[in-house]
Design an enzyme around this catalytic site. Structure first.
Site, mmCIF file in Angstrom:
data_model
loop_
_atom_site.group_PDB
_atom_site.id
_atom_site.type_symbol
_atom_site.label_atom_id
_atom_site.label_comp_id
_atom_site.label_asym_id
_atom_site.label_seq_id
_atom_site.Cartn_x
_atom_site.Cartn_y
_atom_site.Cartn_z
ATOM 1 N N HIS A 152 0.863 -1.205 0.000
ATOM 2 C CA HIS A 152 0.000 0.000 0.000
ATOM 3 C C HIS A 152 0.887 1.237 0.000
ATOM 4 O O HIS A 152 1.452 1.603 1.027
ATOM 5 C CB HIS A 152 -0.909 0.006 1.234
ATOM 6 N N HIS A 210 1.569 5.365 -1.751
ATOM 7 C CA HIS A 210 1.192 6.530 -2.564
ATOM 8 C C HIS A 210 2.452 7.162 -3.136
ATOM 9 O O HIS A 210 3.378 7.489 -2.390
ATOM 10 C CB HIS A 210 0.442 7.565 -1.715
ATOM 11 N N LYS A 261 -9.410 -0.452 -5.859
ATOM 12 C CA LYS A 261 -9.443 0.215 -4.552
ATOM 13 C C LYS A 261 -10.762 0.943 -4.352
ATOM 14 O O LYS A 261 -11.188 1.729 -5.196
ATOM 15 C CB LYS A 261 -8.282 1.219 -4.470
ATOM 16 N N HIS A 291 -10.584 1.149 1.825
ATOM 17 C CA HIS A 291 -10.359 2.157 2.867
ATOM 18 C C HIS A 291 -11.577 2.060 3.775
ATOM 19 O O HIS A 291 -12.650 2.539 3.428
ATOM 20 C CB HIS A 291 -10.205 3.556 2.263
HETATM 21 C C1 NCD Z 1 -3.510 9.039 1.839
HETATM 22 C C2 NCD Z 1 -3.017 10.039 0.785
HETATM 23 O O1 NCD Z 1 -2.476 11.084 1.163
HETATM 24 O O2 NCD Z 1 -3.150 9.763 -0.410
HETATM 25 N N1 NCD Z 1 -3.546 9.716 3.103
HETATM 26 C C3 NCD Z 1 -3.500 9.120 4.325
HETATM 27 O O3 NCD Z 1 -3.644 9.816 5.330
HETATM 28 N N2 NCD Z 1 -3.280 7.835 4.461
HETATM 29 C C4 NCD Z 1 -4.829 8.484 1.446
HETATM 30 C C5 NCD Z 1 -5.243 7.261 2.250
HETATM 31 O O4 NCD Z 1 -4.671 6.176 2.124
HETATM 32 O O5 NCD Z 1 -6.170 7.388 3.062
HETATM 33 ZN ZN ZN Z 2 -3.314 5.040 1.525
#
Ligand code: NCD
Ligand code: ZN
Length: 347
Positions: free
Chosen positions: A13, A15, A99, A136
């Site tokens: 997981h 980003h 997702k 989520h």
């Molecule tokens: C994530 C993001 O910034 O993309 N932020 C977070 O607080 N985890 C999005 C997510 O996974 O909820």
């Molecule tokens: Zn995330």
């Protein structure tokens, strides 16, 4: 134990954002992880297989040509996802999941699903083609306390969903509560969960140590110590239902340190080291390899990695900030000590 060698881990997981922001952060993950499952919450979101593959090419282009890093992709579920797109995912080796963000739950989730009944046919197709659904897991109603949103989601959304789709494989992402850990542990093997390093290391006091701490704000939000202990129990239990997903989520310093700061912690520069710290708290470093390197690969049905990495017990200081395109990025533990350090990758 002062040296730890384990099979190269995967981050299930992550980003990365896009463009020069992505190019600034992807090396931190490629440093340790063989594969990462890259989240599709870009603006606009990645909702189609061809967009996911183009995004994947941009990620690879930002790394050296001989990189071994393998980004795996997910599609962002919207109310309008065509079934034909799901059929393309059957046995796809690069786009491996879908997702689900409840609309409004977190960063870039406005395009998320407003009502699961609108995507019933899509979920049926995912079940049929054995495409995992990544969730989520938070309800969004403003009447529900932010600390209760995950537990409410499990009771009111996840449990009915799993009953409706008995063969759908599901990952409850970045679990943060005792209720989630218990629910996943008691469910069948088709339900698994990722756990972040920051939820293993920090409780909700860290949001307010000496003042408000925007860099400790993420979603799902940090929880009470009791929940952190339950997550440590789950991660170090040796159960294959729990595996590594950092949820490393970079936002520029200015967008975090703001009157309305963004949710997300940037942990990639010390991700595997932070997990080692957490497992060491439980004297369970021998359980790290299963959690970090085996169980996620097994769940997704991909081969376990064959290379190894080594960490040593050595204290180093996380830089005060990292580069993030034309911005600055404050990593977790900025300017502070990290107690393990990755030293090598063995081929
Ligand atoms: C994530 C993001 O910034 O993309 N932020 C977070 O607080 N985890 C999005 C997510 O996974 O909820
Ligand atoms: Zn995330």
């Amino acid at each position: 134990m002062h040296c730890l060698t384990l099979t190269q881990p995967d981050d299930w997981h992550l980003h990365l954002r896009d463009g020069n922001l992505m190019a600034s952060v992807v090396p931190a993950t490629a440093r340790s992880f063989a594969r990462a499952l890259v989240m599709p919450n870009l603006k606009p979101p990645i909702t189609r297989v061809d967009q996911a593959l183009a995004y994947r090419s941009r990620i690879l282009a930002a790394l050296p040509a001989d990189t071994k890093f393998n980004p795996l992709m997910a599609l962002y579920l919207t109310d309008n996802m065509p079934i034909s797109e799901i059929a393309k995912l059957k046995n796809h080796s690069e786009v491996v999941a879908v997702k689900y963000y409840p609309a409004g739950a977190t960063t870039n989730s406005d395009a998320g699903v407003s009502d699961l009944r609108k995507v019933w046919a899509v979920l049926e197709a995912m079940q049929q083609h054995d495409v995992p659904l990544l969730i989520h897991g938070e309800v969004t109603a403003s009447s529900v306390d932010i600390f209760d949103r995950e537990a409410m989601f499990i009771e009111h959304v996840l449990d009915p969903l799993l009953n409706e789709f008995p063969a759908l494989r599901v990952v409850l992402e970045h679990i943060t509560t005792e209720q989630a850990a218990d629910y996943v542990a008691q469910s069948s093997a088709r339900l698994a969960a990722t756990i972040t390093a920051h939820h293993l290391l920090m409780n909700r006091n860290e949001l307010f140590v000496g003042g408000v701490r925007p860099h400790h704000y993420c979603l799902p939000i940090l929880k009470r110590e009791r929940h952190r202990q339950a997550l440590l129990d789950a991660a170090t239990s040796g159960s294959p239902k729990f595996f590594l997903g950092t949820d490393s989520a970079p936002h520029s310093q200015s967008s975090k340190e703001s009157a309305c700061g963004c949710a997300g912690m940037y942990t990639a520069p010390a991700a595997i080291e932070l997990y080692a710290e957490a497992f060491e708290q439980r004297h369970a470093l021998d359980k790290l390899e299963g959690f970090a390197s085996f169980y996620g690969a097994d769940f997704y049905g991909v081969p376990r990695n064959t290379h190894q990495i080594s960490l040593v017990k050595h204290t180093w200081q996380m830089p005060e900030h990292c580069e993030f395109g034309e911005h600055q990025l404050i990593p977790l533990r900025a300017g502070q000590a990290i107690h393990w350090q990755q030293v090598t990758t063995h081929v």
